[in-house]
Enzyme design. Sequence first.
Site, PDB file in Angstrom:
ATOM      1  N   GLU A 167       0.767  -1.440  -0.108  1.00 32.51           N
ATOM      2  CA  GLU A 167       0.072   0.090   0.036  1.00 32.51           C
ATOM      3  C   GLU A 167       0.941   1.421   0.023  1.00 32.51           C
ATOM      4  OE1 GLU A 167      -0.665  -2.653   1.838  1.00 32.51           O
ATOM      5  OE2 GLU A 167      -2.553  -3.450   0.923  1.00 32.51           O
ATOM      6  N   HIS A 181     -11.545  -5.430   8.422  1.00 35.23           N
ATOM      7  CA  HIS A 181     -12.318  -5.531   7.362  1.00 35.23           C
ATOM      8  C   HIS A 181     -13.568  -4.941   7.498  1.00 35.23           C
ATOM      9  CE1 HIS A 181      -9.724  -8.919   6.080  1.00 35.23           C
ATOM     10  NE2 HIS A 181     -10.039  -8.805   5.059  1.00 35.23           N
TER      11      HIS A 181
END
Lengths: 321, 412
Positions: A57, A126
């Site tokens: 990322e 999540h």
Amino acid sequence: MALAKAINESLRRALESDPKVLIMGEDVGKLGGVFRVTDGLQKDFGEDRVIDTPLAESGIVGTAIGLALRGYRPVVEIQFDGFVFPAYDQIVTQLAKMHARSLGKVKMPVVIRIPYGGGIGAVEHHSESPEALFAHVAGLKVVSPSNSADAYWMMQQAIQSDDPVIYFEPKRRYWDKAEVDPEAIPGPLHAARVVREGTDLTLAAYGPMVKLCQEAADAAAEEGRSLEVLDLRSISPVDFDTVQASVEKTRRLVVVHEAPVFLGSGAEIAARITERCFYHLEAPVLRVGGYHAPYPPARIEEDYLPDLDRVLDAVDRSLAY
Amino acid sequence: MTESTAARKPRRSAGSKATGTTGTKAGAAAAKAGTAGAKRTTRTAATKGPATELVQLLTPEGERVETAAYAEYAQYVAGITPDELRGLYRDMVLTRRFDAEATALQRQGELGLWASLLGQEAAQIGSGRATREDDYVFPTYREHGVAWCRGVDPTNLLGMFRGVNNGGWDPNSNNFHLYTIVIGSQALHATGYAMGITKDGADSAVIAYFGDGASSQGDVSEAFNFAAVYNAPVVFFCQNNQWAISESNEKQTRVPLYQRAQGFGFPGVRVDGNDALAVLAVTRWALERARRGEGPALIEAYTYRMGAHTTSDDPSRYRHDDERVAWEAKDPILRLRRFLESAHHADEGFFGELEAESEALGKRVREVVRAMPDPDRFAIFENVYADGHALVDEERAQFAAYQASFAEAEGV
Ligand SMILES: Cc1ncc(C[n+]2csc(CCOP(=O)(O)OP(=O)(O)O)c2C)c(N)n1
């Protein structure tokens, strides 16, 4: 059109209309992203425009910054809310500040798409709502659509913006369908919207909580209460004028978000509206949101997430003043 | 639904809220794709390692490889007994059975998600059995076979996939750290732990597991560097199962992964990850040199993820079936079985008993999972801080009052 599909169509339109627009991220190509938001785009625009990146990322955002310096307009996907943090340094120390540091010479038209929020029964990392962590940083714009039409138009506007935009996608609403008019003339990206008019109290929310607030207003109507519902749409900046106008009418405000209440965006809204509307308010601004605790395992997430009863409880408390 | 949700009656009629979500809707997005003819970029010849770089002690046909080039590693299994070999086989069979059961339980809605290790049994059992009791293991989220070797009750692994906890075991009971979902993070924790071992003057070692995709993360490169600089007794164990969700190795790296180690200043070895014996040998080699104070090593176990990335994934979108079929011929369990049979190390009785043991394990796993209770809802506020926190106390009290209001409402 489903909300995920609306974003897909919007990205497609952007890729078609501007050769500088790029899509980047993990699994965005053949797989079309884990939520299929980029489905079919690589097939039609090729691997040079829709780029499967290494699993990194910081690398994704850092190279997007470099591409933006070179005149591109990258739209990057972070796979889930909890995985943005390896990129947090690049976003906060570099992306957000480049324009200011270059005395306005450099523009950073980078969009960072983050599926966020809970309610889908997922494993940890999540289901989080980290928007306040970004809204606190000057130089970043933070938005979240709540429906398909906004998802479509806000993405167009985010891509056209010369500032970095963190675009939070309410993942539990990905499959909700609504009309999208690609010919419409959208309002400003940062304008809040009155979703439902009412006179007794204002509910302000964004992203996944807008639908809940609409349901709460329906339930309250059965008890003879008229709630106004605002979709803030933008978390930074906040359209305080629209909130103020609503609160001057209803005299009561409850802010609802999934993120923890403590130092969340509701805290900022409460403080500002108290300053602006002190003499209009009949009750303190109340907040409904997550607890000061890690997002819990899926089997008890419904106890953590704001639900209809918690919103209505806050409405009761406000009206009791 | 569950007992706890039944007790919770919304006061307003319109408040029919979804309770007790089990399955992840992420999977629902996986509309069947039918993307035919996935085009694959071929790696340039310059970066393709020669076949001899793959340490192998058993061929896919189960024949013992006696190549002098691998002698340095082979010596670590020179004295291996038939009993130990049968043990490796048993571990792999039971691990596969456990994994299959978990996949089935996910399909039945008992688990929200499952990350299958199908195909990676040899990489995990071979390396897991190389560890010593006082070594410490840092897994990612797919190391069910390593957990088995460490003596972690397999049913403990299912809690986080069922959604009843975010971990499920005490890492210090078996020196097996919690599963880490954020890719690559644990490589640094492992390195720090290993630095601590050195400071303590102890002679144990650490092993850190991660995938080929994880090798792209900064954390993993930083871990390599810290480990090298501090000569930390850590073995980096990369299971190269060829895919990071939909992305093949070409999207992660242009050099064979094991070669990375050299640039950081420690050795890297590529081992046939479907060969339990070779993995055992190479991992013993790496752990023992770490224990001797010779520093870190990287092992790339070259293997294959035979199933989907997780139960939410749809591999038909990005890879061809023929690839899986080719790898099935290299099945790690079949390979060891062939060797056991040809060497007369195991008879029908052994395989029969193992089959019965597998059945029993499967049954136990099913029963335990179905009986696994949802956590108490107040668990939200437990263990947020070790020393307590006023805000958490306040919110817990608010939550309690809120819960109590339902009981009152029902009483009215
Ligand atoms: C920091 C971070 N980014 C993204 C993800 C989402 N994700 C989960 S698993 C995965 C692929 C991992 O591939 P690899 O490291 O090769 O391990 P494998 O699952 O194949 O064993 C991704 C992208 C994540 N968990 N963490």
